[in-house]
Design a protein around this motif. Structure first.
Motif, PDB file in Angstrom:
ATOM      1  N   HIS A 151      19.807 -27.026   4.393  1.00 11.11           N
ATOM      2  CA  HIS A 151      20.045 -25.576   4.345  1.00 11.11           C
ATOM      3  C   HIS A 151      19.031 -24.833   5.219  1.00 11.11           C
ATOM      4  CE1 HIS A 151      16.549 -24.332   1.851  1.00 11.11           C
ATOM      5  NE2 HIS A 151      16.570 -25.619   1.536  1.00 11.11           N
ATOM      6  N   GLN A 185      17.655 -21.287 -11.584  1.00 11.24           N
ATOM      7  CA  GLN A 185      18.008 -21.813 -10.260  1.00 11.24           C
ATOM      8  C   GLN A 185      19.490 -22.167 -10.192  1.00 11.24           C
ATOM      9  OE1 GLN A 185      15.281 -24.860  -8.458  1.00 11.24           O
ATOM     10  NE2 GLN A 185      14.085 -24.560 -10.334  1.00 11.24           N
ATOM     11  N   ASN A 225      19.845 -29.136  -1.729  1.00 11.02           N
ATOM     12  CA  ASN A 225      20.527 -28.052  -1.022  1.00 11.02           C
ATOM     13  C   ASN A 225      19.958 -26.687  -1.411  1.00 11.02           C
ATOM     14  OD1 ASN A 225      22.569 -26.833   0.600  1.00 11.02           O
ATOM     15  ND2 ASN A 225      23.979 -26.725  -1.150  1.00 11.02           N
ATOM     16  N   GLY A 226      18.608 -26.609  -1.475  1.00 17.51           N
ATOM     17  CA  GLY A 226      18.007 -25.294  -1.613  1.00 17.51           C
ATOM     18  C   GLY A 226      17.263 -25.021  -2.899  1.00 17.51           C
ATOM     19  N   CYS A 227      17.405 -25.894  -3.893  1.00 14.26           N
ATOM     20  CA  CYS A 227      16.682 -25.659  -5.145  1.00 14.26           C
ATOM     21  C   CYS A 227      15.363 -26.423  -5.143  1.00 14.26           C
ATOM     22  CB  CYS A 227      17.539 -26.041  -6.343  1.00 14.26           C
ATOM     23  SG  CYS A 227      18.885 -24.851  -6.627  1.00 14.26           S
ATOM     24  N   TRP A 251      25.695 -21.814  -2.992  1.00 12.24           N
ATOM     25  CA  TRP A 251      25.588 -23.257  -2.751  1.00 12.24           C
ATOM     26  C   TRP A 251      26.463 -23.705  -1.595  1.00 12.24           C
ATOM     27  CZ3 TRP A 251      29.281 -27.142  -4.887  1.00 12.24           C
ATOM     28  CH2 TRP A 251      30.436 -26.551  -5.445  1.00 12.24           C
ATOM     29  N   ILE A 305      16.962 -18.656  -4.132  1.00 14.14           N
ATOM     30  CA  ILE A 305      16.629 -19.441  -5.330  1.00 14.14           C
ATOM     31  C   ILE A 305      15.248 -19.051  -5.833  1.00 14.14           C
ATOM     32  CG2 ILE A 305      16.192 -21.781  -6.175  1.00 14.14           C
ATOM     33  CD1 ILE A 305      19.156 -21.206  -5.635  1.00 14.14           C
ATOM     34  N   ALA A 349      21.508 -30.011  -6.806  1.00 13.35           N
ATOM     35  CA  ALA A 349      21.129 -28.732  -6.212  1.00 13.35           C
ATOM     36  C   ALA A 349      19.793 -28.821  -5.479  1.00 13.35           C
ATOM     37  CB  ALA A 349      21.078 -27.651  -7.287  1.00 13.35           C
ATOM     38  N   TYR A 403      22.267 -20.549  -7.856  1.00 14.12           N
ATOM     39  CA  TYR A 403      22.810 -21.487  -6.870  1.00 14.12           C
ATOM     40  C   TYR A 403      24.328 -21.387  -6.775  1.00 14.12           C
ATOM     41  CZ  TYR A 403      23.487 -26.191  -4.760  1.00 14.12           C
ATOM     42  OH  TYR A 403      23.831 -27.259  -3.956  1.00 14.12           O
TER      43      TYR A 403
END
Lengths: 342, 342, 342, 342
Positions: free
Chosen positions: C327, C247, C207-209, C257, C17, C204, C251
């Motif tokens: 994540h 992003q 979960n990583g953003c 994702w 990301i 998002a 994603y």
């Protein structure tokens, strides 16, 4: 002897209206505007305006105006009105409250009137760019105006045409609608629905009622739900609405409303004539209805005050005053006033 | 002969109140609650509640409740009330509207009452974590309750103590306050300000007035500005407020309000006794005031309907009905009802 | 060594990301979501959900939820949700703020889920009587739920059918939507638009953003204007939206994702298994996604704290704690946790 | 080769800022602005402004402005600003939304500035009469202005003195605050808190950041709760606020912000000089900061467009255009522009 020309808001309830209240005061009646009187309103006003009318009875002009504007304007919509309009300067932001932050855009204009040119300029200056700006959504005209003048049928039509052409809806604040019709001498439909007005705040409190106004929606019955939800949600759905509706029915029966308005207008006209013939005092605006704005000297106004004449010195001005004539203003009071200015 | 026990909202205006309206109807009077009648309210209610009272006259209980709650609750504040409270189920979100999205938290409880334990549990479950959650801000009690029961002085005091202990303000919805005081037989101050109530919606419309309620603020005169701004901004500042204030003054003069409430309570008590002695029907709640909730068979209720007895079948139930007795309920009507249930 | 299982909100931005952000950082780009990245979103999400999708990129789940609900709910409308929903307990009234006083009605239910029966009861208890009550307007489901459980496709469909049958629209709060899809193993359309969901808050950030969410509107392009107006009016239309949209595109590209969500779910599953095999500790809910709720003793939790394990003791409980896997949770961290509970 | 002078909103993120983001991207961090970066902001800005500062980091200037104004203005309060202000014309009513229907009063004035005289006239024209009118509550100045001009310290002080004298609070919209300070060459405190500004929207996104602004409250820590509640309630409390706060810290460290602003201002000055020396084109306003408004012929602007020069033709005008220079504008781009106008 004293006499009060401060505001038609200060007049008592007319006898015929009070009788209607007393007549309604027998036995029980369904609550929350489901009574026999309230249920007659749509029909009665449809006849009065010779078109399909949806009527939402309420207690004040402020709530009628606010519900009307909030019904057709999203929170990101703007409402155009004269800079002297009651909705702009005298309602403490009620339209903004009901409309969740809608915006009023004030327009200057002589004789307390909006012109099509001024409207067009204001719209152009405020329509902005897409999502970043308010969206022009409604036009609100005051009839009779805050200056005691009156829009002609053609003036109303031209303004409504301009508004409709760009997708705006139209509202008339008729706090002194009776005075306007009495002066115009036209059918009430001609200067409203037939000239392009979508919603009318039909005022009655200033002209003989106790606390009775009607939001009248023309030919848009689908607006009823929003209007009635806003009425309920703001605490304006009276449990004993029969007393408001009974006033409204009596008010429009047999032209009582026009008779009372004509009386008030006549008193204003007499005073206006006296001002016109006065050596020093002058009329600020043409006197079309029941309000007379007088330019004069501080000494002149002080003299009136010393004679127990009550009126309103205009805020921030000592050379301008407003005299309002009502359904209950007597010939003697008007004559006293005329005598005192000389 | 028919008889209507649907709601005290459907009763007419009492003669003494109508006389007060007629007496107020002479000459002009200052508009917007600056008249002689409105100007007496603070003093009159300060005497009635034997403490400093700030009075904001309005037309409906919904607006009195909403202004009260919005005055002491920020948009991110929560208000705790019984799940059957009028503010929760019958005002279409008026408190949320006036309070710009405040939240009502409903609390279940027997006999239509909140208990200190239930309040504590509800607060704990809703106080959350700092800025992420609503902040407990106010407690609203209904007196008499929506079930026709009454909080004792001690019950009110215990609840107000709990609320104040965590910084909440307290409000009483007194739509049927007269019936409550008539039943308790105490001084009106004892179960309100002296028990910890900060604000009272003093109801009068259900008990003989036309459209008159008073928001009474106890010992917090600094709340006046917000309350009056909200009244104006919502269109509830009547130009001719004299007619509302005249009602309120007449209503509390010489205990008229208690006399009318006692009458209504007596009628309810007679019917309650009849239900208690009935073979099949039962009382749903103790009958403390002017409302009687009856559990019975569908056949029983159908019989009443066939006899032109009007009452309210409870929404979603065919074995529960509400009968309300008002200032205008006659002995004959009550006797007819009693006769019909047998 | 320490390890943090407090919340996936606390995880860093995933490398892939961050690379997308860096790649977007060249030269100028049209402001206010008119850039090349933002302009791809509708197409990209229409493909992802194999239907027409209108995408409104924003920075937080709270605003995505609030705009969604306010778009389909009038101020006098009610939204039904689980009592544990983020919109009810963790957003400080954001839906009420955006919705100008709409009401959330909380519904209790095991495993943090709403059932059709419970929904029906709640609607019946709250639909009230016409203009006096809030109008049931929307259903909001959380997927994965606040308890770390997951609605099956059939469960979502049954609830959406119930909602649509009475004219309500449906919304899914997908703050942990990736974890839900990774667990269900179905196509993302199957448990959303194809099961009757009208709008999805596609999360998002957890979960990583960095700060990227998307309000996804299915097959109702006419809702775009209101949604975009609300985004602008709340200050959520970023001038440099390209960084959010970049992003989002990265994603969903190549199932990144789902890969990240699967990783998190696997860590949670490992820990859940350890808890199931534990002598004293127990799972509070089935572990369907990346959250594990553990019932245990105060001593047990204290021991974990002493070992530098970070997690959330549930508010008001000392026998319940939440462990969230993200994540970025490493195998070592999960193993450390498992070791520490023994 | 093309060059883009449309808006500093379109510039990329500066390298030093992106590095700060990358540095913040390690491991977990407390969510919701309770991280190590966010926790440094009060101290860092207190030093920058050599006074007690309360900092509320957010993502956009619109929300910073709206929270600031809503914190000090009741729903029935008015905010005075220039008619060209961003809050008036470019935020779709965000201040009205956050402020629940507060009113913005636009003031005309040369060089995009408000003068004390014009402010006084506007207040007098709008203060009205008690509860019927909005209450003048706040003054908002834009620095640098929307015309690219700058208020001097004395001008700010005189306006703040006027505002404070009648009980209004003062706000500065500093979307281009860096450009203003770079131009004034004064200490940032001198033209803000020390000149009477109570709250500053400290802009950073236009001058090298990604989506980072700070509402800075001077010496009024009691305003924090309302500001933070509004931030949460509007969905602006990012879970991963560390990335915003890290930008802000890097931005003010070692005068990076002023260095970038000076660069932009220098480019603008070079172009302004070229316009001044131009035979046909003229400057609309003095060029104090990084914006240049040029009056020219349609043909002239068309020629620029044909050369791939991007800029903004002013809405509704074909003889006026805006050219904005940013931290990333290269000497080559500016020289190309200068070459093209000749």
């Amino acid at each position: 002897m004293s006499a009060n020309f401060r505001s038609d808001n200060e007049t008592p309830v007319a006898d015929a209206i009070m009788e209607a209240i007393l007549e309604a005061n027998h036995g029980t009646a369904w609550a929350y505007a489901d009574d026999d009187w309230s249920n007659q309103l749509d029909q009665a006003f449809s006849e009065l305006f010779r078109t399909q009318a949806t009527v939402v009875p309420v207690s004040t002009g402020t709530v009628a105006n606010s519900i009307a504007l909030a019904t057709v304007t999203p929170p990101w919509g703007s409402v155009f009105c004269h800079s002297g309009a009651h909705i702009y300067g005298d309602e403490c932001g009620a339209p903004e409250f009901y409309g969740n932050g809608l915006r009023l855009v004030p327009i200057n204009g002589g004789h307390a009137k909006v012109t099509p040119d001024a409207l067009e300029r204001a719209v152009r200056a405020n329509e902005g760019h897409g999502v970043h700006s308010y969206k022009p959504s409604a036009l609100s005209l005051t009839q009779a105006t805050e200056g005691g003048t009156i829009y002609s049928i053609d003036e109303v039509r031209a303004l409504c045409d301009s508004a409709h052409a760009i997708g705006m809806n139209t509202h008339m604040d008729g706090a002194r609608f009776g005075n306007a019709i009495a002066s115009l001498g036209c059918h009430p439909a001609e200067v409203t629905v037939e000239a392009g007005i979508d919603m009318l705040s039909f005022g009655a409190s200033k002209n003989g009622c106790m606390a009775a106004e009607a939001l009248v929606i023309f030919n848009q019955p689908q607006w009823r739900e929003t209007a009635e939800r806003l009425r309920k949600r703001s605490g304006h759905l009276l449990s004993k609405m029969r007393y408001v509706s009974a006033q409204l029915l009596a008010y429009i029966e047999n032209d009582l409303w026009l008779e009372m308005a004509r009386h008030a207008n006549r008193q204003a006209a007499k005073f206006a004539e006296a001002v016109e013939n006065h050596a020093e005092a002058n009329l600020e605006y043409p006197v079309d209805a029941n309000e007379v704005f007088v330019k004069w000297t501080k000494e002149g106004f002080d003299h009136l005050i010393s004679q127990d004449i009550q009126f309103q010195l205009w805020p921030g001005r000592d050379d301008l005053a407003r005299f309002v004539f009502g359904h209950s203003t007597s010939d003697e009071e008007t004559e006293l006033l005329i005598k005192c200015i000389h």
